[in-house]
Motif scaffolding. Structure first.
Motif, PDB file in Angstrom:
ATOM      1  N   LEU A 144      33.471  40.731  29.429  1.00 55.15           N
ATOM      2  CA  LEU A 144      32.454  39.956  30.153  1.00 55.15           C
ATOM      3  C   LEU A 144      32.586  38.473  29.838  1.00 55.15           C
ATOM      4  CD1 LEU A 144      29.859  39.739  31.864  1.00 55.15           C
ATOM      5  CD2 LEU A 144      28.556  40.134  29.749  1.00 55.15           C
ATOM      6  N   GLN A 145      32.794  38.150  28.580  1.00 59.58           N
ATOM      7  CA  GLN A 145      32.964  36.751  28.178  1.00 59.58           C
ATOM      8  C   GLN A 145      34.131  36.108  28.917  1.00 59.58           C
ATOM      9  OE1 GLN A 145      35.053  35.832  24.498  1.00 59.58           O
ATOM     10  NE2 GLN A 145      33.247  34.705  23.766  1.00 59.58           N
ATOM     11  N   HIS A 146      35.275  36.761  28.898  1.00 55.74           N
ATOM     12  CA  HIS A 146      36.460  36.204  29.554  1.00 55.74           C
ATOM     13  C   HIS A 146      36.255  36.081  31.060  1.00 55.74           C
ATOM     14  CE1 HIS A 146      39.444  37.366  26.102  1.00 55.74           C
ATOM     15  NE2 HIS A 146      38.621  36.386  25.774  1.00 55.74           N
ATOM     16  N   SER A 147      35.625  37.084  31.664  1.00 54.55           N
ATOM     17  CA  SER A 147      35.388  37.054  33.111  1.00 54.55           C
ATOM     18  C   SER A 147      34.488  35.885  33.496  1.00 54.55           C
ATOM     19  CB  SER A 147      34.753  38.371  33.573  1.00 54.55           C
ATOM     20  OG  SER A 147      35.612  39.455  33.315  1.00 54.55           O
ATOM     21  N   LEU A 148      33.458  35.647  32.700  1.00 56.79           N
ATOM     22  CA  LEU A 148      32.544  34.541  32.990  1.00 56.79           C
ATOM     23  C   LEU A 148      33.225  33.192  32.778  1.00 56.79           C
ATOM     24  CD1 LEU A 148      29.178  35.846  31.499  1.00 56.79           C
ATOM     25  CD2 LEU A 148      29.745  35.505  33.911  1.00 56.79           C
ATOM     26  N   PHE A 149      34.090  33.099  31.776  1.00 57.61           N
ATOM     27  CA  PHE A 149      34.833  31.846  31.579  1.00 57.61           C
ATOM     28  C   PHE A 149      35.626  31.499  32.839  1.00 57.61           C
ATOM     29  CE2 PHE A 149      35.168  32.260  26.669  1.00 57.61           C
ATOM     30  CZ  PHE A 149      33.964  31.602  26.527  1.00 57.61           C
ATOM     31  N   VAL A 150      36.336  32.477  33.378  1.00 57.58           N
ATOM     32  CA  VAL A 150      37.178  32.229  34.554  1.00 57.58           C
ATOM     33  C   VAL A 150      36.313  31.960  35.786  1.00 57.58           C
ATOM     34  CG1 VAL A 150      38.934  33.170  36.087  1.00 57.58           C
ATOM     35  CG2 VAL A 150      39.065  33.617  33.628  1.00 57.58           C
ATOM     36  N   ALA A 151      35.326  32.817  36.035  1.00 57.83           N
ATOM     37  CA  ALA A 151      34.524  32.708  37.257  1.00 57.83           C
ATOM     38  C   ALA A 151      33.726  31.411  37.296  1.00 57.83           C
ATOM     39  CB  ALA A 151      33.575  33.910  37.359  1.00 57.83           C
TER      40      ALA A 151
END
Length: 239
Positions: A144-151
């Motif tokens: 979730l952390q990585h996905s939010l960083f990218v999005a």
């Protein structure tokens, strides 16, 4: 320690995104409206950056050994890859996605007065020790952390680069303070690490062999990585 991940799920997502992008680009080329090569190259570079950040030893070293390398990974995901992916997009490429009702309604998240605060809060909050440590201990939270960083990184850069038209008022006189705001967030976060007097993150305090770095020196190096990377991306954007 120094190994590549080759996580099948992460690789599958990157390949799927690449395939969908290429299919849309081929469709446009068949209609006599080819996507400029510079956009194709930018999007490919963005996907490659994602792959290296998630699958290369940057991931394993960052999670298991060095906070400074983990910060490099976060910056590659939420800043470098996000910018390159946005540079590879335009309205023609995004049109099929925008036909999806919920996606069209979510365009408001790319408004500059929304995108910048969202990105800033997200990036800073995830580096609070309680959430940072939780992400290291739990794979779902980490994803979730990585996905939010990218999005949210893509939303932040989209407001500036405008692959889709933004508000009429958001032109150069307003984009300058926007970029300065981005840089200020990174500057403040980097200084917190550079001038820290104790180690913030528990998972790194138990490893006594940090390649010649003390835990505190490693944390300060993470601040230096943040400062240098932000200069290389945001100062050119400002110019």
């Amino acid at each position: 320690m120094k190994h590549w991940n080759f996580d099948p799920l992460q690789i599958a997502v990157i390949v799927l995104v690449a395939a969908l992008y290429w299919r849309r680009a081929r469709t446009l080329a068949g209609r006599g409206r080819p996507v400029p090569r510079v956009r194709l190259a930018a999007f490919a570079a963005g996907l490659l950056t994602l792959y290296l950040a998630l699958e290369s030893p940057i991931d394993t070293i960052g999670e298991e050994r060095l906070f400074s390398v983990h910060m490099l990974q976060h910056l590659l995901l939420g800043d470098v890859a996000a910018l390159l992916l946005v540079l590879g997009l335009d309205g023609r490429l995004l049109r099929p996605l925008l036909r999806v009702g919920i996606v069209h309604r979510l365009r408001v998240l790319a408004h500059p007065l929304v995108a910048l605060p969202l990105w800033a809060v997200n990036f800073v909050v995830w580096h609070l020790p309680v959430l940072f440590d939780a992400a290291l201990r739990n794979d779902a939270i980490h994803a979730l952390q990585h996905s939010l960083f990218v999005a949210l990184g893509m939303l932040m850069w989209s407001a500036l680069v405008e692959p889709l038209p933004g508000p009429a008022w958001f032109r150069a006189p307003w984009k300058i303070p926007y970029v300065l705001g981005m840089w200020l967030v990174m500057l403040v976060l980097s200084q917190v690490f550079i001038w820290s007097s104790h180690v913030y993150y528990a998972p790194y305090t138990h490893d006594v062999t940090l390649w010649g770095l003390t835990h505190l020196a490693d944390q300060k190096a993470g601040g230096g990585v943040t400062l240098v990377e932000s200069a290389f991306t945001m100062l050119p954007a400002l110019v």
